[in-house]
Motif scaffolding. Structure first.
Motif, short mmCIF file in Angstrom:
data_model
loop_
_atom_site.label_atom_id
_atom_site.label_comp_id
_atom_site.label_asym_id
_atom_site.label_seq_id
_atom_site.Cartn_x
_atom_site.Cartn_y
_atom_site.Cartn_z
N ARG A 56 0.84 -1.20 0.00
CA ARG A 56 0.00 0.00 0.00
C ARG A 56 0.87 1.25 0.00
O ARG A 56 2.00 1.24 0.50
CB ARG A 56 -0.90 0.01 1.24
CG ARG A 56 -2.01 -1.02 1.22
CD ARG A 56 -2.58 -1.20 2.62
NE ARG A 56 -2.83 0.07 3.28
CZ ARG A 56 -4.04 0.62 3.45
NH1 ARG A 56 -5.11 0.00 3.01
NH2 ARG A 56 -4.17 1.77 4.08
N ASP A 61 0.72 3.78 1.76
CA ASP A 61 1.00 4.32 3.09
C ASP A 61 1.96 3.42 3.88
O ASP A 61 2.05 3.51 5.10
CB ASP A 61 -0.29 4.54 3.88
CG ASP A 61 -1.11 3.26 4.03
OD1 ASP A 61 -0.66 2.21 3.50
OD2 ASP A 61 -2.17 3.31 4.65
N THR A 62 2.71 2.55 3.17
CA THR A 62 3.61 1.59 3.80
C THR A 62 5.06 1.99 3.58
O THR A 62 5.44 2.44 2.49
CB THR A 62 3.38 0.18 3.23
OG1 THR A 62 2.01 -0.18 3.41
CG2 THR A 62 4.28 -0.84 3.90
N PRO A 103 6.26 6.65 3.54
CA PRO A 103 5.30 7.09 2.53
C PRO A 103 5.52 8.54 2.07
O PRO A 103 5.25 8.87 0.92
CB PRO A 103 3.96 6.94 3.24
CG PRO A 103 4.19 5.89 4.27
CD PRO A 103 5.60 6.07 4.72
N SER A 104 6.03 9.38 2.97
CA SER A 104 6.24 10.78 2.60
C SER A 104 7.33 10.95 1.54
O SER A 104 7.45 12.01 0.93
CB SER A 104 6.62 11.60 3.83
OG SER A 104 7.80 11.09 4.44
N TYR A 112 4.37 0.21 -5.26
CA TYR A 112 3.09 0.43 -4.59
C TYR A 112 1.93 -0.12 -5.42
O TYR A 112 1.88 0.04 -6.64
CB TYR A 112 2.88 1.92 -4.31
CG TYR A 112 4.02 2.52 -3.54
CD1 TYR A 112 4.18 2.26 -2.19
CD2 TYR A 112 4.96 3.34 -4.17
CE1 TYR A 112 5.24 2.79 -1.48
CE2 TYR A 112 6.02 3.87 -3.46
CZ TYR A 112 6.17 3.60 -2.12
OH TYR A 112 7.22 4.12 -1.42
N ARG A 121 -4.55 14.39 4.07
CA ARG A 121 -3.36 13.71 3.59
C ARG A 121 -3.56 13.39 2.11
O ARG A 121 -3.41 12.26 1.67
CB ARG A 121 -3.11 12.43 4.40
CG ARG A 121 -2.86 12.71 5.87
CD ARG A 121 -2.80 11.44 6.70
NE ARG A 121 -1.66 10.60 6.32
CZ ARG A 121 -1.78 9.38 5.83
NH1 ARG A 121 -2.97 8.87 5.60
NH2 ARG A 121 -0.71 8.67 5.55
N ILE A 130 -1.18 11.06 -0.25
CA ILE A 130 -1.11 9.60 -0.26
C ILE A 130 -2.41 8.93 0.12
O ILE A 130 -2.52 7.71 -0.01
CB ILE A 130 0.00 9.10 0.69
CG1 ILE A 130 -0.31 9.50 2.14
CG2 ILE A 130 1.36 9.61 0.28
CD1 ILE A 130 0.63 8.88 3.14
N ALA A 131 -3.42 9.68 0.58
CA ALA A 131 -4.62 9.05 1.11
C ALA A 131 -5.61 8.65 0.02
O ALA A 131 -6.55 7.94 0.27
CB ALA A 131 -5.31 9.98 2.10
#
Length: 375
Positions: free
Chosen positions: A181, A183-184, A236-237, A272, A330, A333-334
């Motif tokens: 994902r 966010d990983t 993730p950032s 991803y 967010r 990435i959200a």
């Protein structure tokens, strides 16, 4: 960075030089350049091996009635994404040889070592490794402002031979099972070995970054362990489709692009997983009328470009694009919401929403197929 070069003027000082290792250049700046020399390791010095570093030294006499200008910003001369950059006055070296992951151009700032800023001797030291093995020459001396350089003719430019073997090889591979994902955090292993011997090289300082291409971004510093490996954890950032690892050759803190770097590598991959949903407002409508289709892309929204596709025979044909709306806070990435429109023909049409690969490393994704009947 567009540069307009003024007409080149040969310096009369060139005729006064005693040998080919001392040169003057054609000037497009108010600074007169002469007595340029390039020296390397003394003859008989053992070739560089693995991660060893040696220094090339450039000296030049610079004469400027108003003083040699001093720059404060990084500067290049080829308008190229991958050229080295430094503050200037500076010197650019180049080679046609290449060994493994070494650069073909080097650049270093010049500092005043004797005399004055109006008439003095300036010196630059340029670190090299075994990957830089080959013949190097002084290509130009650079200065801030316009015009900005003095080119040295290839036939008379100072040259030096760098000897090296078994140069450092940098390799990168993911340790995290992919895809994940968005966010990983993704963990990579960076390995430093001898290119020929494949022996592990410990203690190599590296700068690693992720970006949408091989230019790299804000680097993370790491150093190889006794087994020649280092771990790179990408949160993730810092998501990206390319992992760039570069070896800085300066002890001072520096970011990629300041000229003092050696080996580098770039790994392109899509770590991803993508995901997209699609829901039509109606499953039946008058043929030729619009039916809204909405959904969500679990995506790095800066690069989200979902499209509506219709099944035509065995092929999916794109029939419409979509308007994307970010999900705060967010949004990077959200994921994001989208809206598009289907216009069904007479009879039943099969649709899906497709999301192309993301520049930030997310894989392509398709929604479940759905049908709309036109009456």
């Amino acid at each position: 960075m567009k540069r307009i070069l003024a007409g080149l003027t040969a310096l009369a000082l060139a005729a006064l030089l005693p040998d080919a290792s001392r040169a003057a250049g054609r000037s497009t700046t108010d600074v007169a350049v002469s007595d340029v020399t390039l020296t390397g390791p003394p003859p008989g010095t053992a070739p560089l091996v693995g991660a060893q570093i040696a220094q090339l030294t450039v000296t030049a006499r610079l004469v400027a009635p108003s003083g040699v200008p001093q720059g404060t910003q990084l500067q290049g001369f080829d308008n190229s994404d991958f050229e080295p950059l430094t503050v200037c006055p500076c010197v650019r070296l180049e080679t046609r040889d290449t060994t493994g992951q070494g650069p073909r151009q080097l650049q270093a700032p010049l500092t005043l070592t004797s005399g004055t800023v109006t008439d003095g001797t300036w010196t630059a030291t340029v670190p090299v490794t075994a990957s830089a093995a080959g013949s190097w020459r002084v290509r130009l001396l650079g200065f801030p402002g316009e015009p900005d350089r003095v080119e040295l003719p290839a036939a008379t430019a100072p040259r030096v031979q760098v000897e090296g073997s078994d140069p450092l090889l940098i390799e990168v591979r993911p340790l995290t099972k992919l895809p994940v994902r968005l966010d990983t955090t993704v963990t990579y292993e960076v390995r430093a070995t001898g290119r020929t011997s494949r022996r592990a090289i410990a203690g190599v300082r590296l700068l690693a970054s992720t970006q949408i291409d091989c230019l790299g971004g804000t680097p993370l510093a790491t150093r190889t362990r006794a087994d020649g490996t280092a771990l790179l954890r990408v949160p993730p950032s810092r998501a990206g489709s390319h992992v760039v690892v570069v070896r800085p050759l300066s002890a001072q803190p520096l970011s990629e692009g300041t000229g003092a770097w050696g080996e580098r590598t770039c790994l392109g991959l899509a770590p991803y997983a993508g995901g997209v949903s699609a829901t039509p407002a109606r499953t039946a409508a008058r043929a030729g009328t619009n039916v809204a289709v909405t959904g969500r892309v679990t995506y790095a929204c800066a690069g989200a470009r979902p499209v509506l596709q219709r099944l035509s025979g065995r092929r999916w044909v794109t029939v419409n694009d979509a308007t994307v709306r970010l999900f705060p806070p967010r949004a990077g990435i959200a994921g994001c919401a989208y809206t598009t429109v289907a216009t069904p023909r007479q009879g039943t049409s099969t649709y899906r929403v497709a999301q192309p690969p993301s520049p930030l490393g997310q894989r392509a994704a398709n929604s479940r197929a759905f049908r709309i009947t036109g009456r």
